[in-house]
Scaffold this active site. Structure first.
Site, PDB file in Angstrom:
ATOM      1  N   LYS A  22     -11.276   1.303   5.600  1.00 59.94           N
ATOM      2  CA  LYS A  22     -10.674   0.158   6.315  1.00 59.94           C
ATOM      3  C   LYS A  22     -10.103   0.593   7.661  1.00 59.94           C
ATOM      4  CE  LYS A  22      -6.245  -1.426   5.233  1.00 59.94           C
ATOM      5  NZ  LYS A  22      -5.427  -1.499   6.435  1.00 59.94           N
ATOM      6  N   ASN A  23      -9.267   1.618   7.644  1.00 61.45           N
ATOM      7  CA  ASN A  23      -8.548   1.952   8.871  1.00 61.45           C
ATOM      8  C   ASN A  23      -9.448   2.580   9.935  1.00 61.45           C
ATOM      9  OD1 ASN A  23      -6.276   0.821   7.817  1.00 61.45           O
ATOM     10  ND2 ASN A  23      -5.318   2.766   7.217  1.00 61.45           N
ATOM     11  N   CYS A 117       1.472  -5.398   6.784  1.00 65.08           N
ATOM     12  CA  CYS A 117       2.374  -5.208   5.654  1.00 65.08           C
ATOM     13  C   CYS A 117       3.784  -4.941   6.151  1.00 65.08           C
ATOM     14  CB  CYS A 117       1.901  -4.024   4.806  1.00 65.08           C
ATOM     15  SG  CYS A 117       0.304  -4.309   4.053  1.00 65.08           S
ATOM     16  N   ARG A 122       8.350  -1.570  12.134  1.00 62.42           N
ATOM     17  CA  ARG A 122       7.143  -0.833  12.524  1.00 62.42           C
ATOM     18  C   ARG A 122       6.992  -0.949  14.040  1.00 62.42           C
ATOM     19  NH1 ARG A 122       2.331  -2.162   8.318  1.00 62.42           N
ATOM     20  NH2 ARG A 122       1.459  -0.249   9.188  1.00 62.42           N
ATOM     21  N   ASP A 306       0.220   5.490   1.909  1.00 71.02           N
ATOM     22  CA  ASP A 306      -0.500   4.353   1.318  1.00 71.02           C
ATOM     23  C   ASP A 306      -0.810   4.568  -0.159  1.00 71.02           C
ATOM     24  OD1 ASP A 306      -0.384   3.092   3.722  1.00 71.02           O
ATOM     25  OD2 ASP A 306      -2.504   3.310   4.228  1.00 71.02           O
ATOM     26  N   ARG A 398      -7.172  -8.072   1.523  1.00 72.29           N
ATOM     27  CA  ARG A 398      -7.153  -7.570   2.900  1.00 72.29           C
ATOM     28  C   ARG A 398      -7.746  -6.172   3.002  1.00 72.29           C
ATOM     29  NH1 ARG A 398      -1.769  -6.955   5.313  1.00 72.29           N
ATOM     30  NH2 ARG A 398      -3.130  -5.451   6.279  1.00 72.29           N
TER      31      ARG A 398
END
Ligand code: UD1
Length: 423
Positions: A22-23, A117, A122, A306, A398
């Site tokens: 994903k990232n 999230c 952040r 994570d 997601r």
């Protein structure tokens, strides 16, 4: 909104294939905006964040052709807008990469503050510091970030905190800047290397990705027709490895890069979990009692933040008292209260969670408070006695491709219902 109904106490057994990261995908697709041409990206995960990113990029003028379920051709030839301010931008964290990509292409960008999230504040000050060092003027007005530069010039940038997002964003903005940019104290995550490899394949000159000093020599033009395959998702892989161990199962996790999993594999071995590594797969199984462990999250190659919520579920299955120290984010233990509804004995003391293993989990209604917290709830449901009901499922969608199907193929018993079905 949909819910998951999980009937627990199932040992997970069999094989699961891990999707693309994903990232990495969230950085690679915006990177394609630096190019006035076509490129092809393979092994794209089928997840909600990517669908939203694609919609945003289409609104800017990018065209996508689905070659197959996991391969996209991206044509950024006619991208004409540098304004990405819709509601979609606020729906996921990775939207911040549009700042670096649009600034790199147009020397200007107007974007909405990223969402994603919620595990504490952040900030994006390191991203902004990097853009300013390259010569951009940055203004924040009405929830939008406006970036503009007459020209972007290479600079030395020392990151005050090791930030994945800032490292990638500076890389994106610097690829076509004039001169050399150096990022010191850069993040070293595998997906940073993957994004750099994609950019280099298009003709960028990036050296040192994967170390804490990255040098980017600006190039005038990038070339198209590149084909790039995204690396496997180490967080998805880690989630299934932990699921196998927590349910005392036996799972072959396929399409992984075992080297990326070392911090988790080492911790699992310490806990008495059996691990067998192959070239691109890892078998995880449990024969003996699980031992307690202490986990501290750190930037790569340390234990990934994570994976700490899923890891908490595993520690609950171990004997004795374990701890998790969260050193990346300041408020990432909210999910512990959800696990407590299921009978977990755990308490949070500032940046540390103290977890008492050995208590039995029982099914209860719980909420996916964020993406990985949602994964923890699902894993807890697979372990628990009785039925667990997980709400807020869109968080899980997601970032996990077909999680219910993948877990059910391993023997889990999970049913997805919409609110109207369950009424
Ligand atoms: C990315 C990942 C996320 C992962 C996290 C840490 C994406 C889309 N998300 O998030 O899944 O949990 O890395 O591995 O890739 N910080 C600042 N100022 C900044 C930027 C960050 O103080 O400008 C701080 C953050 O608050 C945090 C730490 O630096 O304490 C690391 O954050 P960062 O690596 O930037 O995380 P994200 O890019 O948000």
């Amino acid at each position: 909104m949909d819910k998951l109904l999980i009937r627990g106490q199932k040992r997970l057994k069999g094989e699961v294939v891990i999707s693309g990261a994903k990232n990495a995908a969230l950085g690679i697709l915006p990177a394609a905006l630096l190019l006035s041409d076509v490129c092809t990206v393979e092994n794209i995960p089928n997840i909600l964040d990517i669908a939203i990113l694609r919609r945003i990029m289409e609104s800017l003028g990018a065209k996508f052709i689905d070659i197959d379920d996991y391969t996209l051709r991206v044509d950024a030839t006619n991208v004409s807008s540098y304004v990405a301010t819709g509601e979609d931008m606020h729906r996921f964290r990775g939207s911040y990469y549009l700042m670096g990509a649009l600034l790199g292409r147009f020397k200007k960008a107007v974007v909405t503050f990223p969402g994603g999230c919620n595990f504490g504040s952040r900030p994006i000050d390191q991203h902004i510091k990097g853009f300013e060092a390259l010569g951009a003027k940055v203004e924040i007005q009405h929830g939008h970030i406006k970036l503009s530069a007459n020209k972007l010039t290479g600079a030395n940038i020392y990151l005050d905190v090791v930030s994945v997002g800032a490292t990638v964003n500076i890389m994106l903005a610097a690829v076509k800047a004039e001169g050399v940019t150096t990022i010191e104290n850069a993040a070293k995550e595998p997906h940073i290397v993957d994004i750099a490899n994609f950019l280099n394949a298009m003709g960028a000159d990036i050296k040192g990705a994967g170390t804490d000093i990255i040098r980017i020599r600006g190039v005038k033009e990038l070339k198209g027709n590149v084909v790039h395959s995204i690396i496997p998702d180490m967080i998805e892989a880690g989630t299934y490895m932990i699921a196998a161990a927590a349910t005392r199962g036996d799972v072959l996790v396929k399409n992984v890069i075992p080297k990326h999993m070392e911090s988790l594999s080492a911790k699992l071995v310490e806990m008495n979990v059996k691990i067998q590594e192959y070239d691109d797969s890892i078998r995880v199984w449990v024969k003996d009692r699980l031992s307690r462990a202490n986990i501290k999250t750190l930037p790569y190659p340390g234990f990934p933040t994570d994976l700490q919520p899923p890891a908490a579920v595993l520690l609950l299955q171990a004997e004795g008292i374990s701890t998790i120290t969260e050193s990346i984010f300041d408020n990432r233990f909210q999910y512990i209260d959800e696990l407590k509804r299921m009978g977990a004995k755990a308490r949070v003391e500032g940046r540390m969670a103290v977890i008492e293993g050995g208590s039995k989990l029982t099914g209860a209604p719980v909420k996916a408070l964020d993406l990985r917290a949602g994964a923890a709830c699902v894993l807890a449901g697979c372990v628990a006695e009785g039925v667990t009901e997980v709400s807020n499922v869109s968080y899980i969608d997601r970032g996990y491709e077909r999680m219910v199907e993948k877990l059910n193929s391993l023997g889990a018993d999970i049913r997805r219902v919409s609110d109207s079905d369950s009424a």
